[in-house]
Design a protein around this motif. Structure first.
Motif, PDB file in Angstrom:
ATOM      1  N   LEU A  19       0.853  -1.184   0.000  1.00 42.95           N
ATOM      2  CA  LEU A  19       0.000   0.000   0.000  1.00 42.95           C
ATOM      3  C   LEU A  19       0.890   1.236   0.000  1.00 42.95           C
ATOM      4  N   ASN A  20       0.367   2.284  -0.548  1.00 43.34           N
ATOM      5  CA  ASN A  20       1.148   3.515  -0.505  1.00 43.34           C
ATOM      6  C   ASN A  20       1.033   4.115   0.911  1.00 43.34           C
ATOM      7  N   PRO A  21       1.979   4.938   1.338  1.00 45.07           N
ATOM      8  CA  PRO A  21       1.997   5.466   2.720  1.00 45.07           C
ATOM      9  C   PRO A  21       0.757   6.249   3.072  1.00 45.07           C
ATOM     10  N   GLN A  22       0.168   6.939   2.161  1.00 39.55           N
ATOM     11  CA  GLN A  22      -1.023   7.733   2.475  1.00 39.55           C
ATOM     12  C   GLN A  22      -2.184   6.816   2.865  1.00 39.55           C
ATOM     13  N   THR A  23      -2.333   5.703   2.168  1.00 38.90           N
ATOM     14  CA  THR A  23      -3.413   4.755   2.472  1.00 38.90           C
ATOM     15  C   THR A  23      -3.208   4.146   3.852  1.00 38.90           C
ATOM     16  N   GLU A  24      -1.978   3.829   4.226  1.00 41.89           N
ATOM     17  CA  GLU A  24      -1.696   3.251   5.558  1.00 41.89           C
ATOM     18  C   GLU A  24      -2.051   4.252   6.661  1.00 41.89           C
ATOM     19  N   GLN A  25      -1.724   5.510   6.465  1.00 44.67           N
ATOM     20  CA  GLN A  25      -2.038   6.523   7.480  1.00 44.67           C
ATOM     21  C   GLN A  25      -3.555   6.701   7.614  1.00 44.67           C
ATOM     22  N   ASP A  26      -4.271   6.636   6.489  1.00 43.95           N
ATOM     23  CA  ASP A  26      -5.722   6.752   6.553  1.00 43.95           C
ATOM     24  C   ASP A  26      -6.326   5.584   7.328  1.00 43.95           C
ATOM     25  N   ARG A  27      -5.787   4.409   7.125  1.00 43.26           N
ATOM     26  CA  ARG A  27      -6.298   3.238   7.843  1.00 43.26           C
ATOM     27  C   ARG A  27      -6.016   3.349   9.340  1.00 43.26           C
ATOM     28  N   GLU A  28      -4.852   3.886   9.703  1.00 39.24           N
ATOM     29  CA  GLU A  28      -4.516   4.034  11.122  1.00 39.24           C
ATOM     30  C   GLU A  28      -5.407   5.075  11.789  1.00 39.24           C
ATOM     31  N   LYS A  29      -5.760   6.142  11.079  1.00 40.45           N
ATOM     32  CA  LYS A  29      -6.616   7.173  11.661  1.00 40.45           C
ATOM     33  C   LYS A  29      -8.008   6.637  11.938  1.00 40.45           C
ATOM     34  N   ASN A  30      -8.484   5.729  11.133  1.00 43.78           N
ATOM     35  CA  ASN A  30      -9.814   5.168  11.316  1.00 43.78           C
ATOM     36  C   ASN A  30      -9.870   4.152  12.466  1.00 43.78           C
ATOM     37  N   TRP A  31      -8.744   3.730  12.962  1.00 42.26           N
ATOM     38  CA  TRP A  31      -8.717   2.755  14.065  1.00 42.26           C
ATOM     39  C   TRP A  31      -9.074   3.466  15.350  1.00 42.26           C
ATOM     40  N   SER A  32     -10.031   2.964  16.116  1.00 43.48           N
ATOM     41  CA  SER A  32     -10.427   3.598  17.374  1.00 43.48           C
ATOM     42  C   SER A  32     -10.824   2.525  18.376  1.00 43.48           C
ATOM     43  N   LEU A  33     -10.519   2.813  19.652  1.00 44.01           N
ATOM     44  CA  LEU A  33     -10.945   1.938  20.748  1.00 44.01           C
ATOM     45  C   LEU A  33     -12.046   2.664  21.502  1.00 44.01           C
ATOM     46  N   THR A  34     -13.223   2.141  21.430  1.00 39.51           N
ATOM     47  CA  THR A  34     -14.354   2.789  22.103  1.00 39.51           C
ATOM     48  C   THR A  34     -14.620   2.186  23.470  1.00 39.51           C
ATOM     49  N   THR A  35     -13.880   1.128  23.881  1.00 41.86           N
ATOM     50  CA  THR A  35     -14.140   0.511  25.184  1.00 41.86           C
ATOM     51  C   THR A  35     -13.473   1.330  26.284  1.00 41.86           C
ATOM     52  N   ALA A  36     -14.026   1.228  27.480  1.00 41.77           N
ATOM     53  CA  ALA A  36     -13.473   1.946  28.634  1.00 41.77           C
ATOM     54  C   ALA A  36     -12.206   1.227  29.110  1.00 41.77           C
ATOM     55  N   PRO A  37     -11.193   1.972  29.600  1.00 42.82           N
ATOM     56  CA  PRO A  37      -9.973   1.306  30.093  1.00 42.82           C
ATOM     57  C   PRO A  37     -10.266   0.525  31.367  1.00 42.82           C
ATOM     58  N   ALA A  38      -9.813  -0.679  31.423  1.00 45.41           N
ATOM     59  CA  ALA A  38     -10.051  -1.553  32.581  1.00 45.41           C
ATOM     60  C   ALA A  38      -8.761  -2.308  32.890  1.00 45.41           C
ATOM     61  N   PRO A  39      -8.473  -2.517  34.172  1.00 44.54           N
ATOM     62  CA  PRO A  39      -7.254  -3.271  34.506  1.00 44.54           C
ATOM     63  C   PRO A  39      -7.406  -4.743  34.151  1.00 44.54           C
ATOM     64  N   LEU A  40      -6.281  -5.358  33.871  1.00 44.58           N
ATOM     65  CA  LEU A  40      -6.311  -6.790  33.578  1.00 44.58           C
ATOM     66  C   LEU A  40      -6.665  -7.557  34.846  1.00 44.58           C
ATOM     67  N   PRO A  41      -7.395  -8.639  34.696  1.00 44.83           N
ATOM     68  CA  PRO A  41      -7.735  -9.422  35.893  1.00 44.83           C
ATOM     69  C   PRO A  41      -6.460  -9.988  36.542  1.00 44.83           C
ATOM     70  N   ARG A  42      -6.464  -9.994  37.865  1.00 46.44           N
ATOM     71  CA  ARG A  42      -5.294 -10.468  38.616  1.00 46.44           C
ATOM     72  C   ARG A  42      -5.325 -11.983  38.690  1.00 46.44           C
ATOM     73  N   TYR A  43      -4.212 -12.592  38.346  1.00 41.78           N
ATOM     74  CA  TYR A  43      -4.144 -14.054  38.355  1.00 41.78           C
ATOM     75  C   TYR A  43      -3.756 -14.536  39.737  1.00 41.78           C
ATOM     76  N   ASP A  44      -4.505 -15.496  40.258  1.00 39.21           N
ATOM     77  CA  ASP A  44      -4.219 -16.101  41.556  1.00 39.21           C
ATOM     78  C   ASP A  44      -4.061 -17.595  41.344  1.00 39.21           C
ATOM     79  N   ALA A  45      -2.835 -18.073  41.478  1.00 37.00           N
ATOM     80  CA  ALA A  45      -2.564 -19.488  41.203  1.00 37.00           C
ATOM     81  C   ALA A  45      -3.243 -20.400  42.219  1.00 37.00           C
ATOM     82  N   LEU A  46      -3.411 -19.927  43.467  1.00 37.64           N
ATOM     83  CA  LEU A  46      -4.046 -20.775  44.479  1.00 37.64           C
ATOM     84  C   LEU A  46      -5.514 -21.034  44.168  1.00 37.64           C
ATOM     85  N   ARG A  47      -6.141 -20.131  43.449  1.00 34.79           N
ATOM     86  CA  ARG A  47      -7.558 -20.296  43.112  1.00 34.79           C
ATOM     87  C   ARG A  47      -7.759 -20.834  41.688  1.00 34.79           C
TER      88      ARG A  47
END
Length: 196
Positions: A19-47
């Motif tokens: 792809l030409n560089p302009q097309t790659e930049q357009d694709r990156e601009k359209n990328w969006s995360l609409t989910t709320a930031p959340a911490p990763l679940p904590r792993y507990d080996a005992l459980r």
């Protein structure tokens, strides 16, 4: 189609068209995360249910119990729940360490004080002994000097005075006469004639 000119592409390899560089930049601009930031679940080996068989072995149970991760019944100890108790225990340990430190310091100070008192008592005893000896020597010297004054012909180098009878030289002069007696050891004793 000529089979010699047409070569098939190897299986599984896909060559996308660049792809030409302009097309790659357009694709990156359209990328969006609409989910709320959340911490990763904590792993507990005992459980973790997949590790249940491992944690149920007796050797692992003994190790976890000695490390403080589980209690005697095999239940997991929640550190957040017992954090208040742990703080109290830590404070008690700190208080005990501080008390022990001050107790040892006080004992050391008492030992040092007792040692200084003993050294002072020894020095005082030595001074008193020295003063007593000096007084005794002065008393003996005075007795010898008074004996020599009364008896000028006596050889001073041969004279020695018995300590128990040394004070008799100070009593001379009551009758005005004294005599020297030579004992068995050849010493010179100063005596006073009472019946003259």
């Amino acid at each position: 189609l000529n089979p010699n000119t047409c070569k098939p592409k190897p299986y599984g390899l896909i060559h996308p068209e660049p792809l030409n560089p302009q097309t790659e930049q357009d694709r990156e601009k359209n990328w969006s995360l609409t989910t709320a930031p959340a911490p990763l679940p904590r792993y507990d080996a005992l459980r973790d249910s997949n590790l249940r068989q491992y944690f149920e072995s007796k050797t692992v149970q003994k190790y976890l119990q000695s490390s403080g991760w589980i209690d005697k019944d095999g239940k997991i100890i929640d550190l957040d729940k017992f954090r208040g108790k742990l703080n109290i225990i830590e404070q008690e340990f700190k208080y005990a360490e501080k008390t022990e430190y001050w107790r040892l310091k006080e004992e050391e100070e008492m030992r040092r004080t007792i040692q200084v008192k003993r050294e002072r008592a020894l020095i005082d005893a030595k001074k008193m002994e020295r003063a007593r000896k000096i007084k005794e020597e002065n008393r003996i010297r005075k007795g010898l000097i008074s004996a020599v004054k009364n008896q000028p012909n006596v050889d001073v180098h041969r004279m020695s005075i018995e300590p128990s009878r040394a004070n008799t030289g100070n009593q001379r002069g009551a009758t005005g006469q004294s005599r020297g007696e030579v004992g068995d050891g050849g010493g010179f004793f100063v005596t006073q004639d009472k019946a003259e």
